[in-house]
Write a protein that holds these residues in place. Structure first.
Motif, PDB file in Angstrom:
ATOM      1  N   SER A 170       0.832  -1.195   0.000  1.00  0.00           N
ATOM      2  CA  SER A 170       0.000   0.000   0.000  1.00  0.00           C
ATOM      3  C   SER A 170       0.865   1.243   0.000  1.00  0.00           C
ATOM      4  O   SER A 170       1.805   1.369   0.796  1.00  0.00           O
ATOM      5  CB  SER A 170      -0.918  -0.010   1.225  1.00  0.00           C
ATOM      6  OG  SER A 170      -1.553   1.236   1.391  1.00  0.00           O
ATOM      7  N   PHE A 171       0.570   2.185  -0.898  1.00  0.00           N
ATOM      8  CA  PHE A 171       1.310   3.445  -0.929  1.00  0.00           C
ATOM      9  C   PHE A 171       1.091   4.237   0.356  1.00  0.00           C
ATOM     10  O   PHE A 171       1.966   4.970   0.803  1.00  0.00           O
ATOM     11  CB  PHE A 171       0.849   4.300  -2.120  1.00  0.00           C
ATOM     12  CG  PHE A 171       1.235   3.743  -3.462  1.00  0.00           C
ATOM     13  CD1 PHE A 171       2.090   2.652  -3.570  1.00  0.00           C
ATOM     14  CD2 PHE A 171       0.757   4.311  -4.641  1.00  0.00           C
ATOM     15  CE1 PHE A 171       2.447   2.139  -4.804  1.00  0.00           C
ATOM     16  CE2 PHE A 171       1.116   3.820  -5.882  1.00  0.00           C
ATOM     17  CZ  PHE A 171       1.959   2.727  -5.957  1.00  0.00           C
ATOM     18  N   ARG A 172      -0.099   4.085   0.933  1.00  0.00           N
ATOM     19  CA  ARG A 172      -0.480   4.928   2.058  1.00  0.00           C
ATOM     20  C   ARG A 172      -0.007   4.380   3.401  1.00  0.00           C
ATOM     21  O   ARG A 172       0.499   5.119   4.242  1.00  0.00           O
ATOM     22  CB  ARG A 172      -2.007   5.090   2.085  1.00  0.00           C
ATOM     23  CG  ARG A 172      -2.539   6.068   3.109  1.00  0.00           C
ATOM     24  CD  ARG A 172      -4.000   6.375   2.821  1.00  0.00           C
ATOM     25  NE  ARG A 172      -4.803   5.161   2.847  1.00  0.00           N
ATOM     26  CZ  ARG A 172      -5.457   4.712   3.931  1.00  0.00           C
ATOM     27  NH1 ARG A 172      -5.391   5.391   5.063  1.00  0.00           N
ATOM     28  NH2 ARG A 172      -6.178   3.629   3.871  1.00  0.00           N
ATOM     29  N   THR A 173      -0.181   3.059   3.611  1.00  0.00           N
ATOM     30  CA  THR A 173       0.146   2.476   4.918  1.00  0.00           C
ATOM     31  C   THR A 173       1.406   1.631   4.920  1.00  0.00           C
ATOM     32  O   THR A 173       1.957   1.356   5.985  1.00  0.00           O
ATOM     33  CB  THR A 173      -1.023   1.603   5.409  1.00  0.00           C
ATOM     34  OG1 THR A 173      -1.179   0.478   4.511  1.00  0.00           O
ATOM     35  CG2 THR A 173      -2.309   2.402   5.449  1.00  0.00           C
ATOM     36  N   ALA A 224      -9.077   3.026  -1.299  1.00  0.00           N
ATOM     37  CA  ALA A 224      -7.844   3.053  -2.084  1.00  0.00           C
ATOM     38  C   ALA A 224      -7.958   4.017  -3.256  1.00  0.00           C
ATOM     39  O   ALA A 224      -7.006   4.751  -3.570  1.00  0.00           O
ATOM     40  CB  ALA A 224      -7.516   1.642  -2.586  1.00  0.00           C
ATOM     41  N   ILE A 225      -9.119   4.042  -3.915  1.00  0.00           N
ATOM     42  CA  ILE A 225      -9.311   4.966  -5.039  1.00  0.00           C
ATOM     43  C   ILE A 225      -9.260   6.413  -4.552  1.00  0.00           C
ATOM     44  O   ILE A 225      -8.628   7.277  -5.176  1.00  0.00           O
ATOM     45  CB  ILE A 225     -10.646   4.662  -5.748  1.00  0.00           C
ATOM     46  CG1 ILE A 225     -10.560   3.310  -6.464  1.00  0.00           C
ATOM     47  CG2 ILE A 225     -10.979   5.757  -6.751  1.00  0.00           C
ATOM     48  CD1 ILE A 225     -11.870   2.850  -7.054  1.00  0.00           C
ATOM     49  N   LEU A 226      -9.919   6.674  -3.441  1.00  0.00           N
ATOM     50  CA  LEU A 226      -9.939   8.037  -2.910  1.00  0.00           C
ATOM     51  C   LEU A 226      -8.543   8.501  -2.496  1.00  0.00           C
ATOM     52  O   LEU A 226      -8.215   9.688  -2.595  1.00  0.00           O
ATOM     53  CB  LEU A 226     -10.886   8.127  -1.713  1.00  0.00           C
ATOM     54  CG  LEU A 226     -12.378   7.930  -2.023  1.00  0.00           C
ATOM     55  CD1 LEU A 226     -13.188   7.948  -0.731  1.00  0.00           C
ATOM     56  CD2 LEU A 226     -12.873   9.003  -2.975  1.00  0.00           C
ATOM     57  N   ASN A 227      -7.714   7.573  -2.040  1.00  0.00           N
ATOM     58  CA  ASN A 227      -6.359   7.912  -1.598  1.00  0.00           C
ATOM     59  C   ASN A 227      -5.310   7.698  -2.691  1.00  0.00           C
ATOM     60  O   ASN A 227      -4.107   7.765  -2.403  1.00  0.00           O
ATOM     61  CB  ASN A 227      -5.984   7.083  -0.363  1.00  0.00           C
ATOM     62  CG  ASN A 227      -6.767   7.486   0.870  1.00  0.00           C
ATOM     63  OD1 ASN A 227      -6.578   8.559   1.413  1.00  0.00           O
ATOM     64  ND2 ASN A 227      -7.654   6.602   1.315  1.00  0.00           N
ATOM     65  N   ARG A 228      -5.760   7.406  -3.917  1.00  0.00           N
ATOM     66  CA  ARG A 228      -4.855   7.173  -5.052  1.00  0.00           C
ATOM     67  C   ARG A 228      -3.845   6.065  -4.733  1.00  0.00           C
ATOM     68  O   ARG A 228      -2.675   6.138  -5.114  1.00  0.00           O
ATOM     69  CB  ARG A 228      -4.093   8.450  -5.429  1.00  0.00           C
ATOM     70  CG  ARG A 228      -4.919   9.708  -5.528  1.00  0.00           C
ATOM     71  CD  ARG A 228      -5.984   9.640  -6.596  1.00  0.00           C
ATOM     72  NE  ARG A 228      -6.562  10.958  -6.825  1.00  0.00           N
ATOM     73  CZ  ARG A 228      -7.654  11.416  -6.211  1.00  0.00           C
ATOM     74  NH1 ARG A 228      -8.265  10.674  -5.299  1.00  0.00           N
ATOM     75  NH2 ARG A 228      -8.133  12.623  -6.503  1.00  0.00           N
ATOM     76  N   ASP A 229      -4.320   5.034  -4.021  1.00  0.00           N
ATOM     77  CA  ASP A 229      -3.443   3.929  -3.639  1.00  0.00           C
ATOM     78  C   ASP A 229      -3.502   2.863  -4.737  1.00  0.00           C
ATOM     79  O   ASP A 229      -4.323   1.941  -4.701  1.00  0.00           O
ATOM     80  CB  ASP A 229      -3.890   3.358  -2.293  1.00  0.00           C
ATOM     81  CG  ASP A 229      -2.814   2.512  -1.625  1.00  0.00           C
ATOM     82  OD1 ASP A 229      -1.925   2.034  -2.348  1.00  0.00           O
ATOM     83  OD2 ASP A 229      -2.862   2.348  -0.394  1.00  0.00           O
ATOM     84  N   TYR A 230      -2.624   3.007  -5.733  1.00  0.00           N
ATOM     85  CA  TYR A 230      -2.665   2.147  -6.909  1.00  0.00           C
ATOM     86  C   TYR A 230      -2.575   0.668  -6.558  1.00  0.00           C
ATOM     87  O   TYR A 230      -3.327  -0.164  -7.084  1.00  0.00           O
ATOM     88  CB  TYR A 230      -1.509   2.500  -7.850  1.00  0.00           C
ATOM     89  CG  TYR A 230      -1.667   3.788  -8.615  1.00  0.00           C
ATOM     90  CD1 TYR A 230      -2.807   4.573  -8.473  1.00  0.00           C
ATOM     91  CD2 TYR A 230      -0.677   4.226  -9.483  1.00  0.00           C
ATOM     92  CE1 TYR A 230      -2.944   5.756  -9.168  1.00  0.00           C
ATOM     93  CE2 TYR A 230      -0.812   5.413 -10.189  1.00  0.00           C
ATOM     94  CZ  TYR A 230      -1.940   6.179 -10.027  1.00  0.00           C
ATOM     95  OH  TYR A 230      -2.075   7.347 -10.714  1.00  0.00           O
ATOM     96  N   ALA A 231      -1.654   0.310  -5.705  1.00  0.00           N
ATOM     97  CA  ALA A 231      -1.392  -1.100  -5.427  1.00  0.00           C
ATOM     98  C   ALA A 231      -2.615  -1.790  -4.826  1.00  0.00           C
ATOM     99  O   ALA A 231      -3.002  -2.890  -5.254  1.00  0.00           O
ATOM    100  CB  ALA A 231      -0.190  -1.235  -4.495  1.00  0.00           C
TER     101      ALA A 231
END
Length: 323
Positions: A88-91, A277-284
């Motif tokens: 995850s790009f975010r976490t 994930a879409i809202l946070n632009r988390d591609y993976a």
């Protein structure tokens, strides 16, 4: 003289395996391509709206988003083959871990909804077909058709909202959202199954009406065989093929419908995961969840085809002839 025994099963299974593989390959390509079209820059989201261009570029390089597209696609495909869907790009959590945690919630309400669909739709469709046989109770036939058509047309989010207002807010019988216990599974499962129940019951009613007019069913009635035995032993087997085919399609559709239902009920499943994930632009995470849902849907179709071939050999012969 050699005795040759030819079976259509090897060819049939080979065709199904090739179809499944082709569908999965298409899913891998589409999930990579579609995610690229999601507006927004994940590096900007992660670095923060106030981050300097240098920080954003450094974040983009860290995420590997500055590399050529073909190189990114190659790494994505190799990762899928290894069972590694990235992080995850975010976490920073492994996507496979996110899916493993969320999948049981989605699978539970989808399977519960499928069970409700099969039990209620078969019972309802058979009952209406029996009561309206021979143009009897035409009012019931009309009421059934109008009611099921109207309920089937309601979107998932409308059904979910109405259920929350009625059973959670007004009556206070069930929790409105979250996973607070066994009762919290009821409303999401019902919201997910209401439309499919209407669709399948209409098909069962139509098919059962045709079956009940067959000569062997008239003979069974003439021999005074019990109604339950008539339906269970003679009518039901002739409905399994069409019911299983439609149910397989609906189960695959439920996986997509779960995305909306989970959002309404704040359900911690794959549907909520992909929206976040879409809202946070988390591609993976977006790719991994969509790919997982797609593979599950394709697998359901394949298993249904195999099940139909086991039940009815004519399906097997038809598939082999068309291959």
């Amino acid at each position: 003289m050699k005795l040759q025994i030819s079976s259509p099963w090897p060819r049939f299974l080979l065709v199904k395996a090739l179809e499944w593989t082709s569908a999965v390959v298409a899913l891998v390509v589409l999930t990579f391509a579609v995610v690229q079209l999601v507006p927004g820059d994940p590096a900007r989201v992660i670095a923060g709206q106030d981050a300097s261009p240098a920080v954003v570029e450094a974040t983009r390089a860290q995420l590997g988003l500055d590399r050529p597209m073909l190189e990114q696609f190659r790494d994505y495909v190799l990762g899928v083959l290894r069972g590694d869907l990235g992080e995850s790009f975010r976490t920073g959590d492994a996507v496979s871990h996110v899916i493993a945690v969320r999948l049981p919630y989605t699978a539970t309400i989808a399977l519960a909804a499928m069970a409700l669909t099969l039990v209620i739709s078969l019972t309802l469709g058979f009952t209406v077909a029996g009561l309206t046989r021979g143009n009897r109770n035409r009012w019931l036939d009309s009421a059934f058709s109008w009611a099921t058509a109207g309920l089937q047309a309601l979107p998932h989010y409308v059904v979910g909202t109405l259920l929350v207002v009625l059973f959670a807010v007004t009556l206070g019988l069930l929790p409105a959202a979250g996973t607070t216990g066994p009762r919290s599974y009821i409303l999401p499962s019902v919201a997910l199954s209401l439309g499919p129940i209407c669709a399948v019951s209409r098909v069962v009613r139509r098919e059962a009406s045709a079956v009940l007019e067959q000569d062997y069913m008239r003979t069974a009635r003439g021999w005074r065989i019990g109604v339950v035995k008539q339906y269970a032993k003679y009518a039901m087997p002739n409905l399994l093929a069409s019911t299983l085919t439609l149910s397989g399609l609906i189960l695959a559709g439920m996986l997509g419908g779960a995305i909306i239902v989970e959002r309404v009920f704040a359900w911690p499943g794959l549907g909520n995961a992909v929206i976040e994930a879409i809202l946070n632009r988390d591609y993976a995470v977006t790719r991994g969840v969509i790919l997982t849902i797609g593979v599950m849907a394709v697998s359901v179709h394949t298993l249904i085809d195999i099940g139909l071939a086991l039940i009815d050999s004519r399906t097997l012969d038809a598939e082999g002839a068309s291959a």
